[in-house]
Motif scaffolding. Structure first.
Motif, PDB file in Angstrom:
ATOM      1  N   ILE A  60      -7.867 -19.992 -41.129  1.00 13.05           N
ATOM      2  CA  ILE A  60      -9.081 -19.828 -40.341  1.00 13.05           C
ATOM      3  C   ILE A  60     -10.275 -20.075 -41.262  1.00 13.05           C
ATOM      4  O   ILE A  60     -10.172 -19.934 -42.484  1.00 13.05           O
ATOM      5  CB  ILE A  60      -9.188 -18.426 -39.692  1.00 13.05           C
ATOM      6  N   GLU A  61     -11.395 -20.422 -40.683  1.00 11.13           N
ATOM      7  CA  GLU A  61     -12.611 -20.619 -41.448  1.00 11.13           C
ATOM      8  C   GLU A  61     -13.194 -19.254 -41.819  1.00 11.13           C
ATOM      9  O   GLU A  61     -13.094 -18.296 -41.036  1.00 11.13           O
ATOM     10  CB  GLU A  61     -13.641 -21.401 -40.619  1.00 11.13           C
ATOM     11  N   GLU A 105     -16.175 -12.566 -36.304  1.00 13.25           N
ATOM     12  CA  GLU A 105     -15.890 -12.578 -34.873  1.00 13.25           C
ATOM     13  C   GLU A 105     -14.528 -11.950 -34.571  1.00 13.25           C
ATOM     14  O   GLU A 105     -14.386 -11.184 -33.629  1.00 13.25           O
ATOM     15  CB  GLU A 105     -15.942 -14.009 -34.348  1.00 13.25           C
ATOM     16  N   ARG A 106     -13.540 -12.243 -35.391  1.00 10.32           N
ATOM     17  CA  ARG A 106     -12.198 -11.690 -35.153  1.00 10.32           C
ATOM     18  C   ARG A 106     -12.167 -10.170 -35.362  1.00 10.32           C
ATOM     19  O   ARG A 106     -11.544  -9.445 -34.613  1.00 10.32           O
ATOM     20  CB  ARG A 106     -11.169 -12.389 -36.043  1.00 10.32           C
ATOM     21  N   THR A 120     -16.090 -18.329 -41.661  1.00 12.21           N
ATOM     22  CA  THR A 120     -17.097 -17.966 -40.664  1.00 12.21           C
ATOM     23  C   THR A 120     -16.483 -17.346 -39.411  1.00 12.21           C
ATOM     24  O   THR A 120     -17.201 -16.808 -38.579  1.00 12.21           O
ATOM     25  CB  THR A 120     -17.924 -19.209 -40.271  1.00 12.21           C
ATOM     26  N   GLU A 121     -15.162 -17.383 -39.258  1.00 12.79           N
ATOM     27  CA  GLU A 121     -14.481 -16.788 -38.107  1.00 12.79           C
ATOM     28  C   GLU A 121     -14.131 -15.313 -38.330  1.00 12.79           C
ATOM     29  O   GLU A 121     -13.798 -14.612 -37.379  1.00 12.79           O
ATOM     30  CB  GLU A 121     -13.179 -17.534 -37.808  1.00 12.79           C
ATOM     31  N   LYS A 156     -14.098  -8.542 -32.372  1.00 10.76           N
ATOM     32  CA  LYS A 156     -13.298  -8.499 -31.143  1.00 10.76           C
ATOM     33  C   LYS A 156     -12.237  -7.393 -31.192  1.00 10.76           C
ATOM     34  O   LYS A 156     -11.988  -6.720 -30.213  1.00 10.76           O
ATOM     35  CB  LYS A 156     -12.629  -9.850 -30.892  1.00 10.76           C
ATOM     36  N   HIS A 207     -20.997 -23.814 -45.072  1.00 10.79           N
ATOM     37  CA  HIS A 207     -21.501 -22.774 -44.159  1.00 10.79           C
ATOM     38  C   HIS A 207     -22.424 -21.780 -44.869  1.00 10.79           C
ATOM     39  O   HIS A 207     -22.378 -20.591 -44.614  1.00 10.79           O
ATOM     40  CB  HIS A 207     -20.344 -22.030 -43.484  1.00 10.79           C
ATOM     41  N   GLN A 267      -2.676 -19.599 -31.482  1.00 13.04           N
ATOM     42  CA  GLN A 267      -4.090 -19.708 -31.819  1.00 13.04           C
ATOM     43  C   GLN A 267      -4.428 -18.955 -33.107  1.00 13.04           C
ATOM     44  O   GLN A 267      -5.299 -19.348 -33.855  1.00 13.04           O
ATOM     45  CB  GLN A 267      -4.914 -19.153 -30.661  1.00 13.04           C
ATOM     46  N   ASN A 268      -3.726 -17.862 -33.397  1.00 13.32           N
ATOM     47  CA  ASN A 268      -4.046 -17.015 -34.547  1.00 13.32           C
ATOM     48  C   ASN A 268      -3.253 -17.342 -35.800  1.00 13.32           C
ATOM     49  O   ASN A 268      -3.417 -16.680 -36.803  1.00 13.32           O
ATOM     50  CB  ASN A 268      -3.818 -15.543 -34.200  1.00 13.32           C
ATOM     51  N   GLU A 321      -3.850  -9.933 -38.623  1.00 13.90           N
ATOM     52  CA  GLU A 321      -4.249  -9.436 -37.311  1.00 13.90           C
ATOM     53  C   GLU A 321      -3.053  -8.774 -36.644  1.00 13.90           C
ATOM     54  O   GLU A 321      -1.910  -9.133 -36.901  1.00 13.90           O
ATOM     55  CB  GLU A 321      -4.748 -10.583 -36.438  1.00 13.90           C
TER      56      GLU A 321
END
Length: 154
Positions: A139-140, A146-147, A142-143, A150, A21, A134-135, A128
């Motif tokens: 995680i990548e 976004e997290r 690159t995420e 949000k 990435h 889902q969490n 988080e």
């Protein structure tokens, strides 16, 4: 040719940059990845007497890239704590001062900087406030933006 340089583990080309990435317009054609015991210094001078003024100071805004040596005081300075104390006193009193206590010895830095550790137990963690199926788990990288975005924009 770069892969034969001591301290370089691998060189990423177009496909390698995509895999990690790192395929953005400013990434350059090739990316050299240091091995686990190396890091790439920005020191471009061969004689420490010709080093730029910012090299011996704590000044993250003028240095090209990250300088882990900046986190270490020069062990060759006699009465280091006293020297730092006097500089901080000058600051407190409103005088100008130069925090010139950084060594130019790149060998003081141990290990590599900016690469993922090989052992997953040493990987960075992301915490988080909300948990769900889902969490959980990995995680990548690159995420992350976004997290955070949000969470802040709620």
């Amino acid at each position: 040719m770069l892969e034969r340089v001591p301290g370089i583990e691998k060189v990423l080309d177009k496909e390698g940059k995509q895999k990690y990435h790192l395929d953005h317009p400013r990434a350059g054609e090739l990316i050299a990845v240091a091995d686990k015991n190396s890091w790439f210094t920005y020191y471009f001078w061969l004689d420490d007497n010709k080093a730029p003024d910012y090299a011996r100071t704590v000044d993250i805004h003028r240095k090209p890239g990250y300088d882990p040596v900046e986190t270490l005081a020069d062990p060759e300075i006699k009465f280091l704590k006293g020297k730092i104390g006097m500089k901080l006193l000058k600051k407190k009193l409103g005088f100008r001062y130069l925090m010139d206590v950084i060594s130019l010895d790149a060998s003081l830095v141990k290990g590599s900087h900016g690469r993922m550790p090989e052992d997953k137990l040493d990987w960075p963690i992301f915490v988080e406030s909300e948990t769900s199926e889902q969490n959980s788990g990995e995680i990548e990288p690159t995420e992350v933006f976004e997290r955070i975005y949000k969470t802040v924009m709620r």
